[in-house]
Design a protein around this motif. Structure first.
Motif, PDB file in Angstrom:
ATOM      1  N   ALA A 239       0.839  -1.200   0.000  1.00 32.14           N
ATOM      2  CA  ALA A 239       0.000   0.000   0.000  1.00 32.14           C
ATOM      3  C   ALA A 239       0.873   1.248   0.000  1.00 32.14           C
ATOM      4  CB  ALA A 239      -0.934  -0.007   1.210  1.00 32.14           C
ATOM      5  N   GLY A 240       1.954   1.207   0.773  1.00 29.40           N
ATOM      6  CA  GLY A 240       2.872   2.340   0.814  1.00 29.40           C
ATOM      7  C   GLY A 240       3.536   2.611  -0.520  1.00 29.40           C
ATOM      8  N   VAL A 241       3.995   1.575  -1.197  1.00 33.56           N
ATOM      9  CA  VAL A 241       4.708   1.802  -2.455  1.00 33.56           C
ATOM     10  C   VAL A 241       3.750   2.200  -3.578  1.00 33.56           C
ATOM     11  CG1 VAL A 241       4.748  -0.559  -3.429  1.00 33.56           C
ATOM     12  CG2 VAL A 241       6.682   0.983  -3.816  1.00 33.56           C
ATOM     13  N   ILE A 242       2.505   1.728  -3.546  1.00 31.65           N
ATOM     14  CA  ILE A 242       1.530   2.194  -4.535  1.00 31.65           C
ATOM     15  C   ILE A 242       1.338   3.701  -4.404  1.00 31.65           C
ATOM     16  CG2 ILE A 242      -0.893   2.123  -5.238  1.00 31.65           C
ATOM     17  CD1 ILE A 242      -0.916  -0.846  -4.367  1.00 31.65           C
ATOM     18  N   LEU A 243       1.240   4.178  -3.167  1.00 25.71           N
ATOM     19  CA  LEU A 243       1.071   5.608  -2.922  1.00 25.71           C
ATOM     20  C   LEU A 243       2.318   6.384  -3.327  1.00 25.71           C
ATOM     21  CD1 LEU A 243      -0.547   7.967  -1.830  1.00 25.71           C
ATOM     22  CD2 LEU A 243       0.150   7.309   0.489  1.00 25.71           C
ATOM     23  N   ALA A 244       3.499   5.862  -2.987  1.00 22.00           N
ATOM     24  CA  ALA A 244       4.742   6.527  -3.363  1.00 22.00           C
ATOM     25  C   ALA A 244       4.876   6.612  -4.880  1.00 22.00           C
ATOM     26  CB  ALA A 244       5.940   5.787  -2.771  1.00 22.00           C
ATOM     27  N   ALA A 245       4.490   5.555  -5.574  1.00 24.27           N
ATOM     28  CA  ALA A 245       4.569   5.554  -7.033  1.00 24.27           C
ATOM     29  C   ALA A 245       3.685   6.655  -7.624  1.00 24.27           C
ATOM     30  CB  ALA A 245       4.168   4.188  -7.573  1.00 24.27           C
ATOM     31  N   ARG A 246       2.508   6.834  -7.058  1.00 19.49           N
ATOM     32  CA  ARG A 246       1.622   7.897  -7.538  1.00 19.49           C
ATOM     33  C   ARG A 246       2.303   9.262  -7.385  1.00 19.49           C
ATOM     34  NH1 ARG A 246      -3.879   7.985  -8.425  1.00 19.49           N
ATOM     35  NH2 ARG A 246      -4.624  10.107  -8.828  1.00 19.49           N
ATOM     36  N   MET A 247       2.917   9.477  -6.239  1.00 14.85           N
ATOM     37  CA  MET A 247       3.551  10.774  -5.989  1.00 14.85           C
ATOM     38  C   MET A 247       4.753  11.006  -6.903  1.00 14.85           C
ATOM     39  SD  MET A 247       1.388  11.616  -3.710  1.00 14.85           S
ATOM     40  CE  MET A 247       2.012  13.238  -3.244  1.00 14.85           C
ATOM     41  N   GLN A 248       5.380   9.917  -7.364  1.00 11.33           N
ATOM     42  CA  GLN A 248       6.596  10.023  -8.183  1.00 11.33           C
ATOM     43  C   GLN A 248       6.363   9.746  -9.665  1.00 11.33           C
ATOM     44  OE1 GLN A 248      10.025   7.997  -6.377  1.00 11.33           O
ATOM     45  NE2 GLN A 248       8.998   8.116  -4.387  1.00 11.33           N
ATOM     46  N   GLN A 249       5.113   9.718 -10.094  1.00  9.58           N
ATOM     47  CA  GLN A 249       4.756   9.520 -11.501  1.00  9.58           C
ATOM     48  C   GLN A 249       5.284   8.190 -12.047  1.00  9.58           C
ATOM     49  OE1 GLN A 249       6.104  13.525 -13.071  1.00  9.58           O
ATOM     50  NE2 GLN A 249       4.019  13.511 -13.899  1.00  9.58           N
ATOM     51  N   VAL A 250       5.045   7.136 -11.293  1.00  2.20           N
ATOM     52  CA  VAL A 250       5.428   5.792 -11.719  1.00  2.20           C
ATOM     53  C   VAL A 250       4.163   4.952 -11.874  1.00  2.20           C
ATOM     54  CG1 VAL A 250       6.704   3.692 -11.133  1.00  2.20           C
ATOM     55  CG2 VAL A 250       7.650   5.935 -10.527  1.00  2.20           C
ATOM     56  N   PRO A 251       3.847   4.479 -13.077  1.00  2.83           N
ATOM     57  CA  PRO A 251       2.700   3.578 -13.247  1.00  2.83           C
ATOM     58  C   PRO A 251       2.940   2.258 -12.530  1.00  2.83           C
ATOM     59  CG  PRO A 251       3.429   4.492 -15.355  1.00  2.83           C
ATOM     60  CD  PRO A 251       4.491   4.811 -14.354  1.00  2.83           C
ATOM     61  N   VAL A 252       1.854   1.641 -12.076  1.00  2.00           N
ATOM     62  CA  VAL A 252       1.943   0.431 -11.252  1.00  2.00           C
ATOM     63  C   VAL A 252       1.110  -0.688 -11.870  1.00  2.00           C
ATOM     64  CG1 VAL A 252       1.437  -0.572  -8.973  1.00  2.00           C
ATOM     65  CG2 VAL A 252       2.287   1.786  -9.148  1.00  2.00           C
ATOM     66  N   VAL A 253       1.670  -1.902 -11.830  1.00  2.00           N
ATOM     67  CA  VAL A 253       0.952  -3.096 -12.265  1.00  2.00           C
ATOM     68  C   VAL A 253       0.665  -3.944 -11.030  1.00  2.00           C
ATOM     69  CG1 VAL A 253       0.928  -5.082 -13.817  1.00  2.00           C
ATOM     70  CG2 VAL A 253       2.228  -3.034 -14.444  1.00  2.00           C
ATOM     71  N   ILE A 254      -0.622  -4.139 -10.731  1.00  2.00           N
ATOM     72  CA  ILE A 254      -1.053  -4.945  -9.593  1.00  2.00           C
ATOM     73  C   ILE A 254      -1.072  -6.412 -10.017  1.00  2.00           C
ATOM     74  CG2 ILE A 254      -2.900  -5.339  -7.904  1.00  2.00           C
ATOM     75  CD1 ILE A 254      -1.650  -2.572  -7.693  1.00  2.00           C
ATOM     76  N   ASP A 255      -0.653  -7.313  -9.129  1.00  6.20           N
ATOM     77  CA  ASP A 255      -0.616  -8.734  -9.472  1.00  6.20           C
ATOM     78  C   ASP A 255      -1.986  -9.370  -9.228  1.00  6.20           C
ATOM     79  OD1 ASP A 255       0.599 -11.135 -10.361  1.00  6.20           O
ATOM     80  OD2 ASP A 255       1.046 -11.718  -8.310  1.00  6.20           O
ATOM     81  N   GLY A 256      -2.140 -10.148  -8.163  1.00  4.75           N
ATOM     82  CA  GLY A 256      -3.351 -10.935  -7.963  1.00  4.75           C
ATOM     83  C   GLY A 256      -4.124 -10.584  -6.706  1.00  4.75           C
ATOM     84  N   PHE A 257      -4.615 -11.611  -6.030  1.00  4.87           N
ATOM     85  CA  PHE A 257      -5.548 -11.463  -4.920  1.00  4.87           C
ATOM     86  C   PHE A 257      -4.951 -10.662  -3.767  1.00  4.87           C
ATOM     87  CE2 PHE A 257      -7.861 -13.413  -1.215  1.00  4.87           C
ATOM     88  CZ  PHE A 257      -9.136 -12.993  -1.555  1.00  4.87           C
ATOM     89  N   VAL A 258      -3.737 -10.984  -3.356  1.00  4.73           N
ATOM     90  CA  VAL A 258      -3.147 -10.341  -2.180  1.00  4.73           C
ATOM     91  C   VAL A 258      -2.699  -8.927  -2.494  1.00  4.73           C
ATOM     92  CG1 VAL A 258      -1.357 -10.505  -0.413  1.00  4.73           C
ATOM     93  CG2 VAL A 258      -2.498 -12.574  -1.213  1.00  4.73           C
ATOM     94  N   THR A 259      -2.047  -8.712  -3.639  1.00  6.34           N
ATOM     95  CA  THR A 259      -1.640  -7.351  -3.987  1.00  6.34           C
ATOM     96  C   THR A 259      -2.864  -6.462  -4.196  1.00  6.34           C
ATOM     97  OG1 THR A 259      -1.417  -7.965  -6.315  1.00  6.34           O
ATOM     98  CG2 THR A 259       0.570  -8.016  -4.985  1.00  6.34           C
ATOM     99  N   SER A 260      -3.946  -7.037  -4.686  1.00  5.17           N
ATOM    100  CA  SER A 260      -5.183  -6.267  -4.846  1.00  5.17           C
ATOM    101  C   SER A 260      -5.754  -5.837  -3.497  1.00  5.17           C
ATOM    102  CB  SER A 260      -6.220  -7.076  -5.618  1.00  5.17           C
ATOM    103  OG  SER A 260      -5.797  -7.327  -6.946  1.00  5.17           O
ATOM    104  N   ALA A 261      -5.524  -6.628  -2.451  1.00  3.83           N
ATOM    105  CA  ALA A 261      -5.978  -6.235  -1.115  1.00  3.83           C
ATOM    106  C   ALA A 261      -5.242  -4.992  -0.639  1.00  3.83           C
ATOM    107  CB  ALA A 261      -5.784  -7.386  -0.129  1.00  3.83           C
ATOM    108  N   ALA A 262      -3.956  -4.905  -0.939  1.00  4.35           N
ATOM    109  CA  ALA A 262      -3.202  -3.689  -0.597  1.00  4.35           C
ATOM    110  C   ALA A 262      -3.758  -2.496  -1.362  1.00  4.35           C
ATOM    111  CB  ALA A 262      -1.723  -3.891  -0.921  1.00  4.35           C
ATOM    112  N   ALA A 263      -4.047  -2.703  -2.645  1.00  2.00           N
ATOM    113  CA  ALA A 263      -4.625  -1.625  -3.451  1.00  2.00           C
ATOM    114  C   ALA A 263      -5.985  -1.204  -2.914  1.00  2.00           C
ATOM    115  CB  ALA A 263      -4.734  -2.085  -4.909  1.00  2.00           C
ATOM    116  N   ALA A 264      -6.758  -2.159  -2.414  1.00  2.00           N
ATOM    117  CA  ALA A 264      -8.108  -1.872  -1.938  1.00  2.00           C
ATOM    118  C   ALA A 264      -8.116  -0.912  -0.756  1.00  2.00           C
ATOM    119  CB  ALA A 264      -8.816  -3.173  -1.564  1.00  2.00           C
TER     120      ALA A 264
END
Length: 342
Positions: A239-264
């Motif tokens: 969850a932290g790195v998804i947010l950091a990527a947004r702040m630093q203009q880095v597109p993100v690819v989410i994997d599956g069930f568990v990574t999607s929970a962090a995104a959620a």
């Protein structure tokens, strides 16, 4: 990982979410203008064209590129594994981390095949988070520090971040997070994970029910508190790195069930929080499709995969690289001396 990492208080995380930058509309328009001039019928590359526009929007580049892709795999252990919710003991987490280091895992081969960087982040494997059916996973300071640790994962630089995870029992934790955030029933969110069936699956459902009822039931606490109370270290770090990527203009690819929970977690804080992300695939873990629907996700692939470790994200990265290379490398009608379509 040192758990003494400087903590980022939850209020500061909320402020970051509130300050997330939006897409570069100018870069998207530049992509569309060039695309209309390329030697192909307009729209004929379908979703590949959409991916190039997405890259441009979040890299802020009129000619997007993928030259430094990174698969970041976060590994953690969970006390709830002792409740018999997985087909494997939690010692397998450390064994798989060693396998990553030796180059023997599936994600290693996929990274070689698609020329992707790979980093594996161990999060205090020797200290599993408490059993979430009985205790909170974190104190607020520890949860915030783990998110801050995740934010540092892209400090070396990348232009496409692919997320992965490793952690025995983390499908139990992810199911509890989805249940707490989106409601329904525990049974609707719990799947076989590493292969539990029959009575073991019934036990897993009961453990998830107990964890969510312990915090008051679905929808009773705000997203960061869901993460703190029934999450895990790898999920907090992602969850932290998804947010950091947004702040630093880095597109993100989410994997599956568990990574999607962090995104959620971030999605429930702000429904625009995942606009810089794409969902790589629809996992064979049954509830993943429901999670994607809840978040408006449109997976790139549907390959019947349920491995984790960033495997689906790595394959999707290959497609995204191809989309960028096609857009930048194709000739225009003028370059090729080909008559443009009317």
């Amino acid at each position: 990982m040192s758990l003494a990492t400087s903590a980022l208080p939850f209020d500061d995380i909320r402020n970051l979410v509130g300050a997330m930058p939006g897409p570069s509309l100018e870069a998207v328009e530049a992509v569309k203008k060039r695309d209309a001039q390329l030697t192909k019928p307009l729209g004929s590359l379908g979703r590949l064209e959409e991916l190039v526009e997405w890259l441009a929007a979040w890299q802020g580049l009129p000619m997007p590129k993928v030259t430094r892709p990174l698969v970041a795999v976060f590994a953690a252990n969970h006390g709830v594994a002792d409740k018999g919710v997985s087909a494997f003991p939690k010692e397998v987490t450390a064994q798989m981390v060693s396998n990553f280091a030796a180059g023997g895992a599936a994600v290693n081969q996929l990274c070689i095949a698609y020329d992707l960087g790979l980093k594996v982040f161990e999060l205090a494997l020797e200290m599993p988070t408490p059993d979430i059916s009985e205790e909170d996973a974190f104190e607020e300071s520890e949860c915030a520090a783990t998110m801050a640790f995740g934010m540092e994962a892209i400090s070396g630089g990348t232009d496409l971040l692919c997320l992965g995870e490793m952690g025995i029992a983390n499908t139990t934790v992810a199911a509890a997070i989805f249940y707490a955030l989106f409601g329904g029933t525990a049974e609707e969110w719990v799947g076989p994970g590493t292969g539990v069936q029959g009575d073991a699956l019934k036990n897993k459902i009961a453990v998830v029910e107990q964890a969510v009822q312990r915090i008051g039931g679905p929808g009773k606490v705000e997203p960061l508190e869901v993460l703190r109370r029934i999450g895990g270290r790898e999920i907090a770090a992602m969850a932290g790195v998804i947010l950091a990527a947004r702040m630093q203009q880095v597109p993100v690819v989410i994997d599956g069930f568990v990574t999607s929970a962090a995104a959620a977690i971030l999605y429930k804080m702000d429904k625009t929080a995942l606009e810089h992300c794409v969902f790589s695939h629809a996992s064979a873990e049954p509830a993943h499709r429901r999670a994607l629907t809840e978040m408006g996700g449109k997976p790139l692939l549907d390959l019947g995969m349920r491995l984790g470790e960033g495997s689906g994200a790595a394959i999707a990265a290959g497609i995204i690289k191809a989309a960028a290379a096609t857009h930048s490398g194709m000739a225009t009608f003028a370059d090729a001396g080909v008559a443009a379509q009317d």
